[in-house]
Design an enzyme around this catalytic site. Structure first.
Site, PDB file in Angstrom:
ATOM      1  N   TYR A   7       2.557   2.033  -6.857  1.00 15.54           N
ATOM      2  CA  TYR A   7       3.494   3.161  -6.778  1.00 15.54           C
ATOM      3  C   TYR A   7       4.688   2.905  -5.869  1.00 15.54           C
ATOM      4  O   TYR A   7       5.598   3.729  -5.801  1.00 15.54           O
ATOM      5  CB  TYR A   7       2.773   4.452  -6.367  1.00 15.54           C
ATOM      6  CG  TYR A   7       1.999   4.415  -5.069  1.00 15.54           C
ATOM      7  CD1 TYR A   7       2.645   4.551  -3.849  1.00 15.54           C
ATOM      8  CD2 TYR A   7       0.613   4.266  -5.064  1.00 15.54           C
ATOM      9  CE1 TYR A   7       1.939   4.534  -2.662  1.00 15.54           C
ATOM     10  CE2 TYR A   7      -0.103   4.254  -3.880  1.00 15.54           C
ATOM     11  CZ  TYR A   7       0.562   4.377  -2.678  1.00 15.54           C
ATOM     12  OH  TYR A   7      -0.129   4.360  -1.495  1.00 15.54           O
ATOM     13  N   HIS A  19     -12.292   7.650  -7.565  1.00 16.30           N
ATOM     14  CA  HIS A  19     -12.994   8.442  -6.538  1.00 16.30           C
ATOM     15  C   HIS A  19     -13.964   9.460  -7.157  1.00 16.30           C
ATOM     16  O   HIS A  19     -15.166   9.314  -7.029  1.00 16.30           O
ATOM     17  CB  HIS A  19     -12.039   9.138  -5.556  1.00 16.30           C
ATOM     18  CG  HIS A  19     -11.135   8.206  -4.825  1.00 16.30           C
ATOM     19  ND1 HIS A  19     -11.612   7.193  -4.024  1.00 16.30           N
ATOM     20  CD2 HIS A  19      -9.775   8.108  -4.793  1.00 16.30           C
ATOM     21  CE1 HIS A  19     -10.584   6.526  -3.519  1.00 16.30           C
ATOM     22  NE2 HIS A  19      -9.475   7.048  -3.981  1.00 16.30           N
ATOM     23  N   ASP A  77      -9.583  -0.455  -2.755  1.00 20.37           N
ATOM     24  CA  ASP A  77      -8.611   0.612  -2.504  1.00 20.37           C
ATOM     25  C   ASP A  77      -7.689   0.326  -1.323  1.00 20.37           C
ATOM     26  O   ASP A  77      -6.715  -0.400  -1.463  1.00 20.37           O
ATOM     27  CB  ASP A  77      -9.385   1.937  -2.336  1.00 20.37           C
ATOM     28  CG  ASP A  77      -8.485   3.164  -2.322  1.00 20.37           C
ATOM     29  OD1 ASP A  77      -7.267   3.011  -2.451  1.00 20.37           O
ATOM     30  OD2 ASP A  77      -8.996   4.293  -2.176  1.00 20.37           O
ATOM     31  N   ARG A 106      -2.801   9.218   5.863  1.00 19.58           N
ATOM     32  CA  ARG A 106      -1.718   9.086   4.888  1.00 19.58           C
ATOM     33  C   ARG A 106      -0.359   9.020   5.582  1.00 19.58           C
ATOM     34  O   ARG A 106       0.531   8.283   5.135  1.00 19.58           O
ATOM     35  CB  ARG A 106      -1.761  10.253   3.895  1.00 19.58           C
ATOM     36  CG  ARG A 106      -0.891  10.000   2.672  1.00 19.58           C
ATOM     37  CD  ARG A 106      -0.946  11.137   1.694  1.00 19.58           C
ATOM     38  NE  ARG A 106      -0.223  12.315   2.171  1.00 19.58           N
ATOM     39  CZ  ARG A 106       0.267  13.272   1.380  1.00 19.58           C
ATOM     40  NH1 ARG A 106       0.089  13.196   0.072  1.00 19.58           N
ATOM     41  NH2 ARG A 106       0.909  14.311   1.881  1.00 19.58           N
TER      42      ARG A 106
HETATM   43 ZN   LIG Z   1      -6.060   4.723  -4.264  1.00 13.58          ZN
END
Ligand SMILES: [Zn+2]
Length: 443
Positions: free
Chosen positions: A121, A265, A316, A82
């Site tokens: 986002y 998920h 994803d 991340r």
């Molecule tokens: Zn995602």
């Protein structure tokens, strides 16, 4: 009117592949669909191989495509990955996002994806400053899908906090966050989708959306609602600490379950969580190639389906864009877990990749080759080194368990040919477009 003749076509779960299927297309919709037509009717377009309905990629973050091949070395976890993703998110401007998304959606089209669910986002400029047009990046994603020839459901994502206990966003997260719930919904209200697009909503996760803001996501929007759920054990621990509830229990408590909602998920869910999701008909989107790349774990796919959750699939983070790989991974991961074969048949997996995904994205009239539905067709060759020698009785299993995205030869979206003979009809060099867009981002 265009008439196709598919050498073989998969006409839905429960049936195998039919031979010699005449398929009429008019005005972007299917007309009569007629199996057992032994020879191509005069004037028809011949589709050799196995023709499927359109594939839906139900969970995408298009810009993550620029991470492919760059984040797989070394040790780490989801959380260290991340950090790398945030580094990328900090670099993109609207032009860069647009170029990466257009090329990525074109890669999807070449893989037989006719509709993408873009969990969006990356809203604002660095530091969280809104663009002059507050939906600039959303508009770019919608335009990119049109340029690539596919439909899009823009799942505009609410992101308010950095942690479950309410720390404010920081760093790259500032680009994701709106000032508050009202600012988010006012911005989303301004989105006016063109015909190839739908607008949905998303709660990023229980990390990023406080419980008291969850009900508004469904109340203030009309389309599908998606939410990342229990991808990581740490999220469960933090949610239990803060609320005394698992993430699924929290969503249920605050009205964010049911057929409009897709839990993305659902990797680390309890038996009670599964029952809660299934009882309400909440959908589950599995993303096995990302979940394995990020060392997330293996979700209980069969148990989720048996509990009543319709399944769909997404690529994803785009470590791979290949819905056949996602589909077979759902079955093959179950085999690794319990040392038995045969949890899902090929038809169930294809259903998740087609009608299941389209339903989760708000396109219930797509994902089937059936009269009146949207005319999406995906033809997969059965004479490549991967698929040659298939057993005609199990043609759909040959595709699910052996084909790759590279075997897709012909793609029709809403009646328009987008891929012919394995080449994109609008962008003539998709690899070059990917290379140029990604190189520019990292320069
Ligand atoms: Zn995602």
């Amino acid at each position: 009117m265009t008439r196709y003749w598919a050498e073989r076509a998969w006409l839905g779960a429960g049936g195998g592949a039919a031979a010699g299927v005449a398929i009429d297309v008019e005005g972007g919709r299917f007309g009569p669909v007629t199996p057992d037509v032994a020879t191509p009717p005069p004037g028809s377009v011949r589709l050799p191989g196995l023709t499927l309905p359109g594939l839906a990629n139900a969970h995408s973050h298009a810009f993550h495509r620029a991470l492919r091949g760059r984040t797989h070395a070394g040790k780490g976890t989801f959380w260290t990955w991340r950090d790398r993703m945030y580094g990328l998110a900090g670099r993109l401007d609207p032009d860069g996002l647009h170029a990466v998304a257009r090329a990525t959606f074109a890669e999807m089209a070449l893989a037989g994806v006719t509709c993408v669910g873009e969990f969006h986002y990356l809203h604002h400029a660095p530091g969280g400053v809104p663009y002059a047009e507050p939906n600039e990046t959303g508009h770019r994603l919608i335009a990119a899908a049109e340029e690539a020839g596919i439909r899009i459901t823009l799942l505009d994502t609410l992101y308010l906090t950095s942690t479950v206990d309410g720390r404010p966003p920081e760093g790259a997260q500032l680009r994701f966050a709106d000032r508050d719930l009202d600012a988010w919904s006012a911005r989303v209200d301004r989105l006016r989708p063109p015909p190839h697009a739908r607008i949905g909503a998303a709660a990023h996760s229980v990390r990023a959306v406080p419980a008291d803001a969850l009900p508004a996501i469904a109340d203030r929007t009309e389309g599908p609602v998606h939410v990342h759920v229990s991808e990581q054990r740490a999220e469960n621990v933090d949610c239990l600490t803060k609320y005394g509830l698992t993430p699924v229990q929290l969503l249920e408590e605050y009205g964010l379950t049911g057929p409009r909602v897709t839990a993305v998920h659902a990797t680390h869910v309890t038996d009670d969580d599964r029952a809660a999701l299934g009882d309400r008909g909440t959908r589950v989107c599995l993303c096995p190639t990302t979940e394995r790349d990020l060392a997330d774990g293996i979700g209980p796919a069969r148990a989720l389906a048996d509990s009543g959750s319709p399944l769909c699939l997404g690529s994803d983070s785009h470590a791979v864009i290949d819905l056949f790989e996602e589909a077979r991974a759902v079955e093959l991961d179950e085999r690794l877990r319990d040392e038995h074969r045969g949890h899902f048949d090929a038809g169930e997996l294809l259903h998740a990749a087609t009608a299941g995904g389209h339903a989760a994205l708000g396109w219930p009239d797509a994902g089937r080759i059936a009269p009146g539905d949207r005319a999406d067709l995906v033809t997969v060759r059965l004479d490549s080194v991967r698929t040659a020698g298939f057993d005609p009785t199990y043609a759909e299993a040959a595709v699910v368990f052996a084909a790759t995205a590279a075997d897709v030869t012909h793609v029709v979206v809403d009646g328009r040919v987008v891929v012919r003979d394995g080449r994109h009809c609008r962008l003539d060099d998709v690899p070059r477009a990917l290379a140029d867009a990604i190189t520019a981002v990292w320069q």
